[in-house]
Motif scaffolding. Structure first.
Motif, PDB file in Angstrom:
ATOM      1  N   PRO A  64       0.830  -1.206   0.000  1.00  0.00           N
ATOM      2  CA  PRO A  64       0.000   0.000   0.000  1.00  0.00           C
ATOM      3  C   PRO A  64       0.862   1.252   0.000  1.00  0.00           C
ATOM      4  N   ALA A  65       0.278   2.358  -0.458  1.00  0.00           N
ATOM      5  CA  ALA A  65       1.031   3.605  -0.580  1.00  0.00           C
ATOM      6  C   ALA A  65       1.381   4.187   0.785  1.00  0.00           C
ATOM      7  N   THR A  66       0.486   4.085   1.751  1.00  0.00           N
ATOM      8  CA  THR A  66       0.727   4.688   3.063  1.00  0.00           C
ATOM      9  C   THR A  66       1.915   4.071   3.790  1.00  0.00           C
ATOM     10  N   PRO A  67       2.045   2.750   3.865  1.00  0.00           N
ATOM     11  CA  PRO A  67       3.254   2.199   4.507  1.00  0.00           C
ATOM     12  C   PRO A  67       4.542   2.611   3.806  1.00  0.00           C
ATOM     13  N   LEU A  68       4.520   2.673   2.476  1.00  0.00           N
ATOM     14  CA  LEU A  68       5.715   3.105   1.756  1.00  0.00           C
ATOM     15  C   LEU A  68       6.051   4.553   2.081  1.00  0.00           C
ATOM     16  N   LEU A  69       5.021   5.398   2.136  1.00  0.00           N
ATOM     17  CA  LEU A  69       5.237   6.794   2.472  1.00  0.00           C
ATOM     18  C   LEU A  69       5.764   6.937   3.894  1.00  0.00           C
ATOM     19  N   LEU A  70       5.215   6.162   4.814  1.00  0.00           N
ATOM     20  CA  LEU A  70       5.680   6.200   6.199  1.00  0.00           C
ATOM     21  C   LEU A  70       7.120   5.713   6.307  1.00  0.00           C
ATOM     22  N   LEU A  71       7.448   4.665   5.556  1.00  0.00           N
ATOM     23  CA  LEU A  71       8.819   4.152   5.568  1.00  0.00           C
ATOM     24  C   LEU A  71       9.795   5.187   5.019  1.00  0.00           C
ATOM     25  N   ALA A  72       9.408   5.852   3.925  1.00  0.00           N
ATOM     26  CA  ALA A  72      10.264   6.895   3.367  1.00  0.00           C
ATOM     27  C   ALA A  72      10.423   8.062   4.334  1.00  0.00           C
ATOM     28  N   TYR A  73       9.337   8.416   5.023  1.00  0.00           N
ATOM     29  CA  TYR A  73       9.378   9.519   5.990  1.00  0.00           C
ATOM     30  C   TYR A  73      10.310   9.191   7.155  1.00  0.00           C
ATOM     31  N   LEU A  74      10.179   7.990   7.710  1.00  0.00           N
ATOM     32  CA  LEU A  74      11.035   7.590   8.818  1.00  0.00           C
ATOM     33  C   LEU A  74      12.494   7.493   8.382  1.00  0.00           C
ATOM     34  N   SER A  75      12.722   6.976   7.175  1.00  0.00           N
ATOM     35  CA  SER A  75      14.093   6.884   6.662  1.00  0.00           C
ATOM     36  C   SER A  75      14.698   8.267   6.496  1.00  0.00           C
ATOM     37  N   TYR A  76      13.891   9.203   6.026  1.00  0.00           N
ATOM     38  CA  TYR A  76      14.367  10.581   5.850  1.00  0.00           C
ATOM     39  C   TYR A  76      14.718  11.205   7.197  1.00  0.00           C
ATOM     40  N   LEU A  77      13.872  10.964   8.213  1.00  0.00           N
ATOM     41  CA  LEU A  77      14.153  11.486   9.546  1.00  0.00           C
ATOM     42  C   LEU A  77      15.413  10.869  10.138  1.00  0.00           C
ATOM     43  N   LEU A  78      15.596   9.557   9.943  1.00  0.00           N
ATOM     44  CA  LEU A  78      16.786   8.895  10.465  1.00  0.00           C
ATOM     45  C   LEU A  78      18.044   9.405   9.767  1.00  0.00           C
ATOM     46  N   LEU A  79      17.934   9.636   8.466  1.00  0.00           N
ATOM     47  CA  LEU A  79      19.078  10.181   7.730  1.00  0.00           C
ATOM     48  C   LEU A  79      19.431  11.577   8.230  1.00  0.00           C
ATOM     49  N   GLY A  80      18.420  12.421   8.433  1.00  0.00           N
ATOM     50  CA  GLY A  80      18.676  13.757   8.960  1.00  0.00           C
ATOM     51  C   GLY A  80      19.241  13.714  10.366  1.00  0.00           C
ATOM     52  N   SER A  81      18.725  12.802  11.200  1.00  0.00           N
ATOM     53  CA  SER A  81      19.234  12.688  12.567  1.00  0.00           C
ATOM     54  C   SER A  81      20.700  12.302  12.579  1.00  0.00           C
ATOM     55  N   ALA A  82      21.068  11.339  11.716  1.00  0.00           N
ATOM     56  CA  ALA A  82      22.469  10.926  11.655  1.00  0.00           C
ATOM     57  C   ALA A  82      23.369  12.059  11.173  1.00  0.00           C
ATOM     58  N   ALA A  83      22.874  12.839  10.197  1.00  0.00           N
ATOM     59  CA  ALA A  83      23.677  13.950   9.681  1.00  0.00           C
ATOM     60  C   ALA A  83      23.880  15.026  10.741  1.00  0.00           C
ATOM     61  N   PHE A  84      22.797  15.422  11.441  1.00  0.00           N
ATOM     62  CA  PHE A  84      22.925  16.435  12.484  1.00  0.00           C
ATOM     63  C   PHE A  84      23.807  15.937  13.634  1.00  0.00           C
ATOM     64  N   TRP A  85      23.670  14.683  13.956  1.00  0.00           N
ATOM     65  CA  TRP A  85      24.486  14.101  15.023  1.00  0.00           C
ATOM     66  C   TRP A  85      25.966  14.165  14.660  1.00  0.00           C
ATOM     67  N   ALA A  86      26.280  13.799  13.422  1.00  0.00           N
ATOM     68  CA  ALA A  86      27.682  13.802  12.994  1.00  0.00           C
ATOM     69  C   ALA A  86      28.244  15.214  12.883  1.00  0.00           C
ATOM     70  N   LEU A  87      27.397  16.171  12.494  1.00  0.00           N
ATOM     71  CA  LEU A  87      27.885  17.528  12.264  1.00  0.00           C
ATOM     72  C   LEU A  87      27.942  18.367  13.536  1.00  0.00           C
ATOM     73  N   GLU A  88      26.976  18.202  14.423  1.00  0.00           N
ATOM     74  CA  GLU A  88      26.851  19.085  15.577  1.00  0.00           C
ATOM     75  C   GLU A  88      27.410  18.513  16.874  1.00  0.00           C
ATOM     76  N   SER A  89      27.479  17.203  16.985  1.00  0.00           N
ATOM     77  CA  SER A  89      27.933  16.605  18.244  1.00  0.00           C
ATOM     78  C   SER A  89      29.369  16.997  18.611  1.00  0.00           C
ATOM     79  N   PRO A  90      30.330  16.973  17.685  1.00  0.00           N
ATOM     80  CA  PRO A  90      31.694  17.403  18.072  1.00  0.00           C
ATOM     81  C   PRO A  90      31.739  18.851  18.554  1.00  0.00           C
TER      82      PRO A  90
END
Length: 319
Positions: A24-50
């Motif tokens: 279904p379209a909704t689970p795919l959209l939710l998966l893409a949304y969560l993946s996007y959030l996880l990618l952003g979280s990892a980027a901010f963590w790597a850039l701002e934590s030091p």
């Protein structure tokens, strides 16, 4: 004997496999949304934590150096002093010059009202009295819908102006598609200049920011993210023109309407591309079923994809 050539009751392999694989379209959209959030979280963590660890270590070092140099100063007294300085800044008191920043004068209050109803909420300024807090609740309760209605109306006027220009150019030069593309491109470029590219120059001149900082503030403000790390008119060492905050308030209002149009355009493009893909897949699956059924004359031409749209579900009119 059945006239369907022995095909009755037989499951179509292509349809079964495609329906089994398709999610279904909704689970795919939710998966893409969560993946996007996880990618952003990892980027901010790597850039701002030091940087965060570095700043924390420096502040702790300065704190202990201060306590060692001033032995009469207790640790608790230093922390109380720091809290008092923070509270003074939040209250609009500039300790270095022993003056008030005037955050709650009429111009500052107007800018706060704009940031409240537009849901930007910088966080650097907030009501402290109970009466003002209660009033802010009702002010935002009715102000936010009013702001949305106004932004929608301004966006419609902008879009109508672009469409009107495209119509007149198309009528004059007898080139409707080219005129539409030309006017939309000009409107996009004009909006970029007026709301995102030129305002940082103003902030650089008045606030002393770099162009990158001004551009960052412009986008964070117009998108209503509003972190509050950059806010206009808050440097006590600078003298601001009386018209400055009022002009910025108007820029926020029209800029938010323009950026909302751009975001809606991106949403429309994503939805249309999704509908186009579904339509093309459906046509391809139908052609596959016909070929499996024994009809060798079925082909999926390239023009079929051009006829696909999100409104392809409209029922066919009776003959």
């Amino acid at each position: 004997m059945c006239g369907c050539g022995g095909r009755c009751g037989r499951a179509t392999p292509g349809a079964a496999s495609s329906s089994g694989r398709r999610l279904p379209a909704t689970p795919l959209l939710l998966l893409a949304y969560l993946s996007y959030l996880l990618l952003g979280s990892a980027a901010f963590w790597a850039l701002e934590s030091p940087r965060e660890r570095e700043m924390a270590g420096r502040l702790l070092s300065e704190k202990w150096d201060l306590l060692e140099n001033y032995t009469c100063l207790e640790r608790e007294d230093l922390e109380d002093l720091a809290k008092g300085i923070i509270q003074a800044y939040k209250s609009g008191l500039y300790l270095k010059g022993n003056t008030s920043l005037g955050r709650w004068d009429f111009v500052g209050s107007f800018f706060f009202s704009v940031s409240a109803v537009t849901t930007i909420g910088y966080g650097n300024l907030s009501p402290s009295t109970e009466a003002a807090q209660v009033f802010c609740i009702f002010f935002a309760l009715f102000g936010i819908p009013l702001n949305l209605v106004l932004l929608n109306r301004i966006g419609q006027l902008m879009l109508s102006g672009v469409q009107l220009c495209a119509f007149h150019l198309g009528e004059k030069f007898h080139w409707q598609k080219g005129a539409a593309v030309l006017t939309r491109t000009c409107a996009l470029v004009a909006g970029l200049l007026l709301f995102l590219l030129l305002p940082p120059l103003l902030f650089t001149a008045i606030e002393g920011w770099t162009y990158e900082e001004g551009f960052y503030y412009s986008f964070i403000t117009l998108s209503t993210i509003g972190f509050g790390d950059y806010v206009i008119g808050m440097n006590p060492e600078r003298t601001y023109p009386s018209w400055y905050k009022n002009v910025v308030s108007l820029w926020i209002l029209f800029g938010m309407a323009w950026l909302a149009l751009i975001i809606n355009l991106c949403i429309s493009l994503l939805e249309n591309s999704s509908g186009l893909c579904r339509c093309c897949k459906r046509r391809s699956r139908d052609a596959e079923q016909e070929l499996i059924s024994g009809n060798p004359n079925v082909t999926l031409e390239s023009k079929d994809g051009q006829n696909c749209s999100t409104k392809d579900t409209k029922p066919a009119e009776p003959n």
